[in-house]
Design an enzyme around this catalytic site. Sequence first.
Site, mmCIF file in Angstrom:
data_model
loop_
_atom_site.group_PDB
_atom_site.id
_atom_site.type_symbol
_atom_site.label_atom_id
_atom_site.label_comp_id
_atom_site.label_asym_id
_atom_site.label_seq_id
_atom_site.Cartn_x
_atom_site.Cartn_y
_atom_site.Cartn_z
ATOM 1 N N SER A 30 -2.274 2.444 -17.717
ATOM 2 C CA SER A 30 -1.566 2.348 -16.478
ATOM 3 C C SER A 30 -1.341 3.196 -15.475
ATOM 4 O O SER A 30 -1.993 4.230 -15.687
ATOM 5 C CB SER A 30 -0.231 1.668 -16.899
ATOM 6 O OG SER A 30 0.597 2.326 -17.328
ATOM 7 N N TYR B 110 -2.498 -1.237 -13.782
ATOM 8 C CA TYR B 110 -1.316 -2.162 -13.543
ATOM 9 C C TYR B 110 -0.130 -0.903 -13.429
ATOM 10 O O TYR B 110 -0.184 0.301 -13.953
ATOM 11 C CB TYR B 110 -0.628 -2.895 -14.682
ATOM 12 C CG TYR B 110 -0.642 -2.363 -15.910
ATOM 13 C CD1 TYR B 110 0.496 -2.040 -16.456
ATOM 14 C CD2 TYR B 110 -1.732 -2.160 -17.003
ATOM 15 C CE1 TYR B 110 0.936 -1.518 -17.458
ATOM 16 C CE2 TYR B 110 -1.529 -1.732 -18.229
ATOM 17 C CZ TYR B 110 -0.238 -1.337 -18.498
ATOM 18 O OH TYR B 110 0.066 -0.773 -19.796
ATOM 19 N N LYS C 154 0.711 -1.187 -0.086
ATOM 20 C CA LYS C 154 -0.064 0.021 0.130
ATOM 21 C C LYS C 154 0.908 1.313 0.012
ATOM 22 O O LYS C 154 1.718 1.453 0.870
ATOM 23 C CB LYS C 154 -0.927 0.074 1.344
ATOM 24 C CG LYS C 154 -1.832 1.340 1.435
ATOM 25 C CD LYS C 154 -2.755 1.178 2.578
ATOM 26 C CE LYS C 154 -3.799 2.150 2.558
ATOM 27 N NZ LYS C 154 -4.532 2.026 4.099
#
Length: 116
Positions: A25, A58, A9
């Site tokens: 992305s 991603y 995180k």
Amino acid sequence: MQIQVIKSKIHRVKVTGADLNYIGSITIDETLLEASNIIEGEKVAIVNINNGERFETYAIKGERNSGDITLNGPAARKVQKDDIIIIISYATLEFEEAKTFKPWIIFPNENDNSLT
């Protein structure tokens, strides 16, 4: 049984750009990727603190120590420059392993996305 748990995180970073014409992305400063144990190409969830948007994309590697957090492609429509976001990745673990797993959680400086 396997369950999904938080693996990494990056908590509360500032969006530095949004590039609608890029393939897709999120570009993340390489220093932040390494500190959070997120690898290039890894699926990440994005939570936008400013507008409540939640979406997946991603990760791609940005320039080291640049503070770069740029949403690319369609995701660029879900943020604005200077929004504060949380970047999360998950792992699938065996239930017993998940009980003791410790995620990589980092808290960058919201002003410049640095770790200092």
